[in-house]
Motif scaffolding. Sequence first.
Motif, mmCIF file in Angstrom:
data_model
loop_
_atom_site.group_PDB
_atom_site.id
_atom_site.type_symbol
_atom_site.label_atom_id
_atom_site.label_comp_id
_atom_site.label_asym_id
_atom_site.label_seq_id
_atom_site.Cartn_x
_atom_site.Cartn_y
_atom_site.Cartn_z
ATOM 1 N N PRO A 1 0.825 -1.218 0.000
ATOM 2 C CA PRO A 1 0.000 0.000 0.000
ATOM 3 C C PRO A 1 0.853 1.260 0.000
ATOM 4 O O PRO A 1 2.024 1.237 0.362
ATOM 5 N N ALA A 2 0.240 2.353 -0.392
ATOM 6 C CA ALA A 2 0.899 3.665 -0.353
ATOM 7 C C ALA A 2 1.036 4.118 1.104
ATOM 8 O O ALA A 2 0.346 3.614 1.999
ATOM 9 N N ASP A 3 1.918 5.058 1.336
ATOM 10 C CA ASP A 3 2.052 5.649 2.669
ATOM 11 C C ASP A 3 0.752 6.339 3.046
ATOM 12 O O ASP A 3 0.073 6.924 2.192
ATOM 13 N N ASP A 4 0.410 6.297 4.308
ATOM 14 C CA ASP A 4 -0.828 6.914 4.784
ATOM 15 C C ASP A 4 -0.946 8.383 4.380
ATOM 16 O O ASP A 4 -2.028 8.862 4.051
ATOM 17 N N ALA A 5 0.175 9.103 4.368
ATOM 18 C CA ALA A 5 0.159 10.526 4.025
ATOM 19 C C ALA A 5 -0.261 10.760 2.568
ATOM 20 O O ALA A 5 -0.719 11.843 2.224
ATOM 21 N N CYS A 6 -0.106 9.743 1.732
ATOM 22 C CA CYS A 6 -0.449 9.864 0.305
ATOM 23 C C CYS A 6 -1.867 9.397 -0.006
ATOM 24 O O CYS A 6 -2.327 9.532 -1.145
ATOM 25 N N LEU A 7 -2.546 8.835 0.975
ATOM 26 C CA LEU A 7 -3.876 8.270 0.731
ATOM 27 C C LEU A 7 -4.952 9.353 0.685
ATOM 28 O O LEU A 7 -4.916 10.305 1.464
ATOM 29 N N PRO A 8 -5.927 9.178 -0.200
ATOM 30 C CA PRO A 8 -7.056 10.109 -0.210
ATOM 31 C C PRO A 8 -8.019 9.766 0.914
ATOM 32 O O PRO A 8 -7.900 8.720 1.555
ATOM 33 N N ASP A 9 -8.976 10.609 1.160
ATOM 34 C CA ASP A 9 -10.039 10.323 2.126
ATOM 35 C C ASP A 9 -11.341 10.241 1.340
ATOM 36 O O ASP A 9 -12.021 11.221 1.141
ATOM 37 N N THR A 10 -11.636 9.029 0.860
ATOM 38 C CA THR A 10 -12.834 8.839 0.035
ATOM 39 C C THR A 10 -14.049 8.399 0.849
ATOM 40 O O THR A 10 -15.119 8.209 0.286
ATOM 41 N N GLY A 11 -13.833 8.216 2.162
ATOM 42 C CA GLY A 11 -14.951 7.850 3.018
ATOM 43 C C GLY A 11 -15.073 6.358 3.308
ATOM 44 O O GLY A 11 -16.016 5.941 3.977
ATOM 45 N N VAL A 12 -14.131 5.535 2.801
ATOM 46 C CA VAL A 12 -14.231 4.095 3.041
ATOM 47 C C VAL A 12 -13.460 3.644 4.277
ATOM 48 O O VAL A 12 -13.507 2.478 4.637
ATOM 49 N N GLY A 13 -12.742 4.534 4.912
ATOM 50 C CA GLY A 13 -11.947 4.186 6.089
ATOM 51 C C GLY A 13 -10.501 3.914 5.714
ATOM 52 O O GLY A 13 -10.189 3.535 4.591
ATOM 53 N N ILE A 14 -9.613 4.099 6.684
ATOM 54 C CA ILE A 14 -8.178 4.018 6.435
ATOM 55 C C ILE A 14 -7.730 2.623 6.008
ATOM 56 O O ILE A 14 -6.864 2.477 5.137
ATOM 57 N N GLU A 15 -8.313 1.571 6.566
ATOM 58 C CA GLU A 15 -7.918 0.202 6.190
ATOM 59 C C GLU A 15 -8.209 -0.071 4.720
ATOM 60 O O GLU A 15 -7.384 -0.638 4.006
ATOM 61 N N TRP A 16 -9.401 0.327 4.262
ATOM 62 C CA TRP A 16 -9.751 0.138 2.853
ATOM 63 C C TRP A 16 -8.920 1.048 1.954
ATOM 64 O O TRP A 16 -8.525 0.662 0.860
ATOM 65 N N GLU A 17 -8.641 2.265 2.394
ATOM 66 C CA GLU A 17 -7.794 3.165 1.604
ATOM 67 C C GLU A 17 -6.430 2.525 1.385
ATOM 68 O O GLU A 17 -5.893 2.563 0.271
#
Length: 93
Positions: free
Chosen positions: A29-45
């Motif tokens: 997975p990408a680093d948390d800082a690079c993840l979008p917030d699409t509303g599915v939660g951090i685990e799914w992101e």
Amino acid sequence: LISKLLFQTNDAELIRQQLFQILLEEWRPADDACLPDTGVGIEWERLLSAIFIRDEKYGTRASTVLSVMNDSCQVQERSHGPSGSTHIRSFDI
């Protein structure tokens, strides 16, 4: 990585095989800082950020490589089954 691969050889089949290998190996997975917030939660992101998604209930089902070399164009697709089985289809355009 891909541009380096393309300059190493002009063997179309070898390039296709190496591109598929890249697609299969990129499950991190990408680093948390690079993840979008699409509303599915951090685990799914995290899960959805990988190039190749591996999960018991959700994942990548096909990888496709389109190669254009000189006067030819080929599409090759690998379907990935839940048990790890792979089916390969290819055709020329």
